[in-house]
Design an enzyme around this catalytic site. Sequence first.
Site, PDB file in Angstrom:
ATOM      1  N   SER A 129       0.984  -1.247   0.144  1.00  0.00           N
ATOM      2  CA  SER A 129      -0.026  -0.107   0.007  1.00  0.00           C
ATOM      3  C   SER A 129       1.086   1.366  -0.105  1.00  0.00           C
ATOM      4  CB  SER A 129      -0.839  -0.016   1.416  1.00  0.00           C
ATOM      5  OG  SER A 129      -1.732   1.275   1.193  1.00  0.00           O
ATOM      6  N   HIS A 188       5.189  16.648   1.221  1.00  0.00           N
ATOM      7  CA  HIS A 188       6.066  15.801   1.743  1.00  0.00           C
ATOM      8  C   HIS A 188       7.641  16.491   2.122  1.00  0.00           C
ATOM      9  CE1 HIS A 188       3.603  12.647   0.739  1.00  0.00           C
ATOM     10  NE2 HIS A 188       4.163  11.943   1.746  1.00  0.00           N
ATOM     11  N   LYS A 194      12.113  13.253   0.094  1.00  0.00           N
ATOM     12  CA  LYS A 194      11.372  12.324  -0.599  1.00  0.00           C
ATOM     13  C   LYS A 194      11.840  12.304  -2.232  1.00  0.00           C
ATOM     14  CE  LYS A 194       6.686  10.632  -1.266  1.00  0.00           C
ATOM     15  NZ  LYS A 194       7.206   9.370  -1.239  1.00  0.00           N
TER      16      LYS A 194
HETATM   17  N1  LIG Z   1       3.525   3.091   2.544  1.00  0.00           N
HETATM   18  C1  LIG Z   1       3.740   4.007   3.646  1.00  0.00           C
HETATM   19  O1  LIG Z   1       2.947   4.052   4.466  1.00  0.00           O
HETATM   20  C2  LIG Z   1       5.019   4.724   3.692  1.00  0.00           C
HETATM   21  C3  LIG Z   1       5.806   4.605   2.795  1.00  0.00           C
HETATM   22  N2  LIG Z   1       7.020   5.224   2.798  1.00  0.00           N
HETATM   23  C4  LIG Z   1       8.001   4.879   1.746  1.00  0.00           C
HETATM   24  O2  LIG Z   1       8.977   4.038   2.164  1.00  0.00           O
HETATM   25  C5  LIG Z   1      10.211   4.294   1.257  1.00  0.00           C
HETATM   26  C6  LIG Z   1      11.449   4.574   2.335  1.00  0.00           C
HETATM   27  O3  LIG Z   1      11.090   5.890   2.937  1.00  0.00           O
HETATM   28  P1  LIG Z   1      12.263   6.423   3.944  1.00  0.00           P
HETATM   29  O4  LIG Z   1      12.413   5.629   5.240  1.00  0.00           O
HETATM   30  O5  LIG Z   1      11.692   7.863   4.307  1.00  0.00           O
HETATM   31  O6  LIG Z   1      13.447   6.363   3.174  1.00  0.00           O
HETATM   32  P2  LIG Z   1      15.117   6.525   3.677  1.00  0.00           P
HETATM   33  O7  LIG Z   1      15.853   6.743   2.341  1.00  0.00           O
HETATM   34  O8  LIG Z   1      15.281   7.001   4.840  1.00  0.00           O
HETATM   35  O9  LIG Z   1      15.319   4.815   3.972  1.00  0.00           O
HETATM   36  C7  LIG Z   1      15.440   3.986   2.936  1.00  0.00           C
HETATM   37  C8  LIG Z   1      16.370   2.863   3.492  1.00  0.00           C
HETATM   38  O10 LIG Z   1      16.373   1.669   2.450  1.00  0.00           O
HETATM   39  C9  LIG Z   1      17.665   1.389   2.634  1.00  0.00           C
HETATM   40  N3  LIG Z   1      17.826   0.610   1.061  1.00  0.00           N
HETATM   41  C10 LIG Z   1      17.875   0.777  -0.229  1.00  0.00           C
HETATM   42  N4  LIG Z   1      17.960   0.096  -0.928  1.00  0.00           N
HETATM   43  C11 LIG Z   1      18.365  -1.252  -0.156  1.00  0.00           C
HETATM   44  C12 LIG Z   1      18.839  -2.490  -0.315  1.00  0.00           C
HETATM   45  N5  LIG Z   1      19.068  -3.040  -1.600  1.00  0.00           N
HETATM   46  N6  LIG Z   1      18.920  -3.433   0.489  1.00  0.00           N
HETATM   47  C13 LIG Z   1      18.880  -2.745   1.932  1.00  0.00           C
HETATM   48  N7  LIG Z   1      18.563  -1.771   2.182  1.00  0.00           N
HETATM   49  C14 LIG Z   1      18.321  -0.767   1.189  1.00  0.00           C
HETATM   50  C15 LIG Z   1      18.459   2.783   2.273  1.00  0.00           C
HETATM   51  O11 LIG Z   1      19.885   2.630   2.258  1.00  0.00           O
HETATM   52  P3  LIG Z   1      20.741   3.702   1.505  1.00  0.00           P
HETATM   53  O12 LIG Z   1      20.589   4.756   2.106  1.00  0.00           O
HETATM   54  O13 LIG Z   1      22.087   2.995   1.865  1.00  0.00           O
HETATM   55  O14 LIG Z   1      20.319   3.477   0.036  1.00  0.00           O
HETATM   56  C16 LIG Z   1      17.682   3.309   3.594  1.00  0.00           C
HETATM   57  O15 LIG Z   1      18.373   2.817   4.834  1.00  0.00           O
HETATM   58  C17 LIG Z   1       9.739   5.523   0.273  1.00  0.00           C
HETATM   59  O16 LIG Z   1       9.448   4.833  -0.844  1.00  0.00           O
HETATM   60  C18 LIG Z   1       8.626   6.020   0.878  1.00  0.00           C
HETATM   61  O17 LIG Z   1       8.014   6.695  -0.061  1.00  0.00           O
HETATM   62  C19 LIG Z   1       7.507   5.960   3.573  1.00  0.00           C
HETATM   63  C20 LIG Z   1       6.640   6.070   4.798  1.00  0.00           C
HETATM   64  C21 LIG Z   1       5.223   5.436   4.891  1.00  0.00           C
HETATM   65  O1  LIG Z   2       8.341   9.164   1.696  1.00  0.00           O
HETATM   66  C1  LIG Z   2       7.660   9.269   2.597  1.00  0.00           C
HETATM   67  O2  LIG Z   2       7.779   9.842   3.660  1.00  0.00           O
HETATM   68  C2  LIG Z   2       6.047   8.987   2.590  1.00  0.00           C
HETATM   69  N1  LIG Z   2       5.707   8.138   1.591  1.00  0.00           N
HETATM   70  C3  LIG Z   2       4.331   7.486   1.348  1.00  0.00           C
HETATM   71  C4  LIG Z   2       3.779   8.140   0.154  1.00  0.00           C
HETATM   72  O3  LIG Z   2       4.563   8.401  -0.963  1.00  0.00           O
HETATM   73  O4  LIG Z   2       2.606   8.554   0.292  1.00  0.00           O
HETATM   74  C5  LIG Z   2       3.249   7.723   2.588  1.00  0.00           C
HETATM   75  C6  LIG Z   2       3.480   8.779   3.443  1.00  0.00           C
HETATM   76  O5  LIG Z   2       2.980   9.897   2.758  1.00  0.00           O
HETATM   77  C7  LIG Z   2       5.017   9.243   3.960  1.00  0.00           C
END
Ligand SMILES: NC(=O)C1=CN([C@@H]2O[C@H](COP(=O)(O)OP(=O)(O)OC[C@H]3O[C@@H](n4cnc5c(N)ncnc54)[C@H](OP(=O)(O)O)[C@@H]3O)[C@@H](O)[C@H]2O)C=CC1
Ligand SMILES: O=C(O)C1=N[C@H](C(=O)O)C[C@H](O)C1
Length: 272
Positions: free
Chosen positions: A126, A160, A164
């Site tokens: 999702s 955001h 992002k």
């Molecule tokens: N569906 C939802 O409810 C939500 C979705 N999201 C989504 O989640 C994703 C991550 O967001 P966010 O936490 O802010 O991003 P971050 O960049 O803070 O975190 C992503 C992490 O994933 C790691 N990563 C990337 N590729 C790999 C790999 N091949 N193996 C292991 N680790 C890996 C990154 O490492 P490195 O820095 O080394 O690349 C980093 O530590 C985004 O797509 C965001 O839109 C976020 C919040 C809510």
């Molecule tokens: O990247 C984020 O931070 C978030 N990503 C998700 C999105 O793309 O909608 C969910 C949330 O809004 C936070």
Amino acid sequence: MSGNAMKLVVVGAAGRMGQTLIRAINAIEGAELFAAVEREGSPFVGRDAGELAGLGPIGVAVTDKPLEAFVAAEGVLDFTAPAATVEFAGLAAQARIVHVVGTTGCSAADDEKIKAAARHARIVKSGNMSLGVNLLGVLTETAARALGPKDWDIEVLEMHHKHKVDAPSGTALLLGQAAAKGRGISLAEHSVRVRDGHTGPRAAGTIGFATLRGGSVIGEHSVLLAGEGEMVTLSHSATDRSIFARGAVQAALWARDRKPGLYSMLDVLGLG
Ligand SMILES: NC(=O)C1=CN([C@@H]2O[C@H](COP(=O)(O)OP(=O)(O)OC[C@H]3O[C@@H](n4cnc5c(N)ncnc54)[C@H](OP(=O)(O)O)[C@@H]3O)[C@@H](O)[C@H]2O)C=CC1
Ligand SMILES: O=C(O)C1=N[C@H](C(=O)O)C[C@H](O)C1
């Protein structure tokens, strides 16, 4: 921790969501952090996952060997990046475990690969794991169905944080899909994702998207239904990332006893 707690792996453990997930698992009865994964070469490999997440040491060292972790675990929580998520879906299928995907920005080709992995893995995917946003999706569908395309224009606005990397957000697309479903149309055929220059007047029946980025905003989403002389606005504000993490853990626990397949948060929350 109960003996029956679900063994979960957090991939992308050092990220904004990775750290939030580690704290959520620690706080939720019935879930256990079994492993934490970062990419090969990451400076976080070998570090204690609890320390990374601000909990103090918990005895789980970050590893760069996802398959070794998956085969001994029951589920993986994945908020990383599209290429990583496609790879993890394949590994989750090999290990026959639950894969909760929060990663946004996946292409149609990525989604096909994730769907293929769901023949063997139980995947919940999702664009937003929070209860509030999924309820907003249901409300959007209802409003779009009630307010027809001739007199009402639909726009989805999101903001955001400056880090992002994808746009429109996964949530904005989820809300756009809900609006399209309410109107009985295809979002792909009716969405306007960018406007610039002399665009001409708005085409009736389209669903527009507008994206803002800046500062530390966690997630702001509004669906605007604009009519002649009035506007209905449905909106959601995220003030803490724990709403997404709690939803992800809930999704994993829900999927634990399901058949392989591709599920959404609407299934988990019973809103489908
Ligand atoms: N569906 C939802 O409810 C939500 C979705 N999201 C989504 O989640 C994703 C991550 O967001 P966010 O936490 O802010 O991003 P971050 O960049 O803070 O975190 C992503 C992490 O994933 C790691 N990563 C990337 N590729 C790999 C790999 N091949 N193996 C292991 N680790 C890996 C990154 O490492 P490195 O820095 O080394 O690349 C980093 O530590 C985004 O797509 C965001 O839109 C976020 C919040 C809510
Ligand atoms: O990247 C984020 O931070 C978030 N990503 C998700 C999105 O793309 O909608 C969910 C949330 O809004 C936070």
